[in-house]
Design an enzyme around this catalytic site. Structure first.
Site, PDB file in Angstrom:
ATOM      1  N   ASN A   1      95.552 -19.017  -6.200  1.00  0.00           N
ATOM      2  CA  ASN A   1      94.564 -19.283  -5.363  1.00  0.00           C
ATOM      3  C   ASN A   1      93.962 -18.113  -4.609  1.00  0.00           C
ATOM      4  O   ASN A   1      92.632 -18.059  -4.450  1.00  0.00           O
ATOM      5  CB  ASN A   1      94.928 -20.129  -4.227  1.00  0.00           C
ATOM      6  CG  ASN A   1      94.882 -21.677  -4.737  1.00  0.00           C
ATOM      7  OD1 ASN A   1      94.422 -21.914  -5.655  1.00  0.00           O
ATOM      8  ND2 ASN A   1      95.798 -22.516  -4.081  1.00  0.00           N
TER       9      ASN A   1
ATOM     10  N   THR B   1      99.329 -23.667   1.993  1.00  0.00           N
ATOM     11  CA  THR B   1      98.975 -25.029   2.679  1.00  0.00           C
ATOM     12  C   THR B   1     100.197 -25.280   3.172  1.00  0.00           C
ATOM     13  O   THR B   1     100.437 -26.201   4.152  1.00  0.00           O
ATOM     14  CB  THR B   1      98.189 -25.971   2.042  1.00  0.00           C
ATOM     15  OG1 THR B   1      99.180 -26.095   0.964  1.00  0.00           O
ATOM     16  CG2 THR B   1      97.001 -25.482   1.412  1.00  0.00           C
TER      17      THR B   1
ATOM     18  N   ASN C   1      88.268 -24.787  -8.530  1.00  0.00           N
ATOM     19  CA  ASN C   1      88.590 -25.875  -9.352  1.00  0.00           C
ATOM     20  C   ASN C   1      87.772 -25.669 -10.681  1.00  0.00           C
ATOM     21  O   ASN C   1      88.221 -25.915 -11.938  1.00  0.00           O
ATOM     22  CB  ASN C   1      88.999 -27.248  -9.068  1.00  0.00           C
ATOM     23  CG  ASN C   1      89.971 -27.405  -8.128  1.00  0.00           C
ATOM     24  OD1 ASN C   1      90.835 -26.695  -8.094  1.00  0.00           O
ATOM     25  ND2 ASN C   1      89.731 -28.385  -7.178  1.00  0.00           N
TER      26      ASN C   1
ATOM     27  N   GLY D   1     104.691 -31.086  -3.422  1.00  0.00           N
ATOM     28  CA  GLY D   1     106.046 -31.824  -3.693  1.00  0.00           C
ATOM     29  C   GLY D   1     105.804 -32.748  -4.946  1.00  0.00           C
ATOM     30  O   GLY D   1     106.708 -32.671  -5.920  1.00  0.00           O
ATOM     31  N   THR D   2     104.667 -33.412  -5.377  1.00  0.00           N
ATOM     32  CA  THR D   2     104.628 -34.071  -6.367  1.00  0.00           C
ATOM     33  C   THR D   2     104.312 -33.128  -7.560  1.00  0.00           C
ATOM     34  O   THR D   2     105.055 -33.317  -8.741  1.00  0.00           O
ATOM     35  CB  THR D   2     103.230 -35.050  -6.226  1.00  0.00           C
ATOM     36  OG1 THR D   2     103.433 -35.758  -5.367  1.00  0.00           O
ATOM     37  CG2 THR D   2     103.250 -35.806  -7.733  1.00  0.00           C
TER      38      THR D   2
ATOM     39  N   GLN E   1      98.022 -33.784  -6.306  1.00  0.00           N
ATOM     40  CA  GLN E   1      96.687 -33.261  -5.663  1.00  0.00           C
ATOM     41  C   GLN E   1      96.158 -32.203  -6.535  1.00  0.00           C
ATOM     42  O   GLN E   1      94.813 -32.542  -6.921  1.00  0.00           O
ATOM     43  CB  GLN E   1      96.699 -32.902  -4.316  1.00  0.00           C
ATOM     44  CG  GLN E   1      95.392 -32.732  -3.766  1.00  0.00           C
ATOM     45  CD  GLN E   1      95.341 -32.357  -2.171  1.00  0.00           C
ATOM     46  OE1 GLN E   1      96.333 -32.832  -1.338  1.00  0.00           O
ATOM     47  NE2 GLN E   1      94.121 -31.907  -1.531  1.00  0.00           N
TER      48      GLN E   1
ATOM     49  N   SER F   1     100.544 -28.130  -9.689  1.00  0.00           N
ATOM     50  CA  SER F   1     100.725 -26.925  -8.698  1.00  0.00           C
ATOM     51  C   SER F   1     102.265 -26.809  -8.401  1.00  0.00           C
ATOM     52  O   SER F   1     103.135 -27.787  -8.373  1.00  0.00           O
ATOM     53  CB  SER F   1     100.271 -27.355  -7.523  1.00  0.00           C
ATOM     54  OG  SER F   1     100.591 -26.282  -6.259  1.00  0.00           O
TER      55      SER F   1
ATOM     56  N   GLU G   1      99.833 -22.706 -31.918  1.00  0.00           N
ATOM     57  CA  GLU G   1      99.578 -21.246 -32.250  1.00  0.00           C
ATOM     58  C   GLU G   1      99.567 -20.570 -30.924  1.00  0.00           C
ATOM     59  O   GLU G   1      99.894 -19.340 -30.823  1.00  0.00           O
ATOM     60  CB  GLU G   1      98.581 -21.152 -33.025  1.00  0.00           C
ATOM     61  CG  GLU G   1      98.441 -21.620 -34.369  1.00  0.00           C
ATOM     62  CD  GLU G   1      97.217 -21.241 -35.170  1.00  0.00           C
ATOM     63  OE1 GLU G   1      96.829 -20.004 -34.983  1.00  0.00           O
ATOM     64  OE2 GLU G   1      96.595 -21.974 -35.881  1.00  0.00           O
TER      65      GLU G   1
END
Length: 385
Positions: A230, A203, A252, A168-169, A12, A164, A278
């Site tokens: 964050n 979160t 973002n 989880g992903t 996400q 992130s 570099e």
């Protein structure tokens, strides 16, 4: 020979940062949300395109070729036979909600449908689900799409990975994909832009565990990892940009502005163009110590910008000020710097940069290690629009 770069946006956070980044890239390269090339003011145009109440003149084929020659737009975009510019990117998430927003958003026609890859079930902030169970079921699909993107490149430089460490992903699947990329593209540079867990802006309670587990793969399979936090971004938005209640979109876009500046020398022709490798050469003293601290200046609200007199010396000083423009909440003045890479954008002179760094060297807060007392790498990218 091309110098193409493929961007991978995972989870996400990675996908939402990707939306902000590609929006900014399109604005900088005069590319419309449909992937057409818009003509800068003062040029003749063939047609006009109406999008969100804004009229954008479109380029003719000769103007497209002229623009493509004038800057390295094809580093991040692939130009099709019809003159459409398609991003060299892959957006991946184990659940479809976030990418569905991209599929239905204003930039839905910019991306190729095969570049938006989703699963059916999310990782639920669990590293093991992203790395073992759900991740292993879908990693081959992602690698196949990456292979197709790589086949369109004349000379692939490497990958930019956005994720992130707390999700989880973003943690589990990113670790799995990093291992597979190292196996298939071992000699290609892999730069990461990672959102690191912060103690006060969180979160999920398991973010520290996910971060610890995914850091192991980051140490082994990433060339250089730029961390953002964050909590630091939230403070910058409130303190410097005068945003009363910063949202994830605000943060973002701040990350996108920073990524745009880091990659400007790759996307625009200049006196000195920096390759991905570099960054690793100049910022990584040892292979496993590859987590540089990011600072960005100037950071001003629109109301303040018209009343400020910005100089090279002031912006350079701001980057080293404690707690000023740093993208990670930390205290660098308690330690020593091992290397510094300063990227400038704009029409500046080498003398201004030299004078600015002479002032920085005299600052008692900025101390370098004894074995590398003058470890500064400076690059200027001047982009004419």
């Amino acid at each position: 020979m091309g110098r193409e770069v493929i961007s991978l946006h995972i989870g996400q956070a990675g996908v939402q940062i990707g939306n902000a980044c590609w929006e900014l890239y399109c604005l900088e390269h005069n590319i419309t949300p449909e992937g057409e090339l818009a003509v800068p003011d003062g040029h003749n145009s063939a047609t006009t395109l109406l999008h969100d109440s804004t009229v954008l003149p479109l380029a003719t084929s000769s103007q497209t070729k002229l623009h493509a020659c004038s800057d390295s737009v094809e580093t991040f975009f692939n130009e099709t036979g019809t003159g459409k510019f398609v991003p060299r990117t892959l957006l991946f998430d184990l659940e479809p909600t976030v990418i569905d927003q991209t599929r239905t958003g204003p930039y839905r026609r910019l991306f190729h449908p095969d570049q938006l890859v989703t699963g059916k079930e999310d990782a639920a902030n669990n590293f093991a689900r992203g790395y073992y169970s759900l991740g292993r079921q879908t990693v081959d699909v992602a690698l196949d799409r990456i292979r197709k993107l790589a086949d369109l490149c004349d000379g692939l430089q490497g990958f930019l990975v956005f994720n992130s460490f707390g999700g989880g992903t973003g943690s589990g699947f990113s670790a799995l994909l990093a291992e597979r990329l190292s196996h298939e593209y071992g000699k290609k540079t892999k730069l990461q832009f990672c959102v690191y867990p912060s103690p006060r802006v969180s979160t999920a309670v398991v973010e520290p565990y996910n971060a610890v587990l995914t850091t192991h793969s980051t140490l082994e399979h990433s060339s250089c990892s730029f961390l953002v936090d964050n909590e630091a971004l939230y403070s910058i938005c409130k303190r410097n940009l005068d945003i009363e209640r910063p949202s994830y979109s605000d943060m973002n876009r701040l990350i996108a502005q920073m990524v745009s500046s880091v990659t400007a020398s790759l996307r625009f022709d200049g006196m000195l163009n920096v390759d991905l490798c570099e960054f690793q050469t100049n910022l990584v003293p040892y292979p496993r110590i590859h987590f540089p601290l990011l600072s960005y200046a100037p950071l001003l609200s629109p109301e303040k910008a018209y009343h400020e007199s910005l100089s090279v010396a002031q912006m350079t000083r701001d980057c080293f000020q404690p707690g000023g423009c740093q993208m990670v909440q930390c205290e660098p003045w308690r330690g020593k710097y091992m290397a510094c890479c300063a990227l400038y954008r704009g029409d500046i002179t080498p003398r201004d940069v030299t004078d600015a760094f002479n002032v920085v060297k005299r600052d008692k807060h900025v101390q370098f290690v004894d074995w590398c007392p003058t470890g500064f790498k400076v690059l200027d990218t001047f982009c004419r629009h």
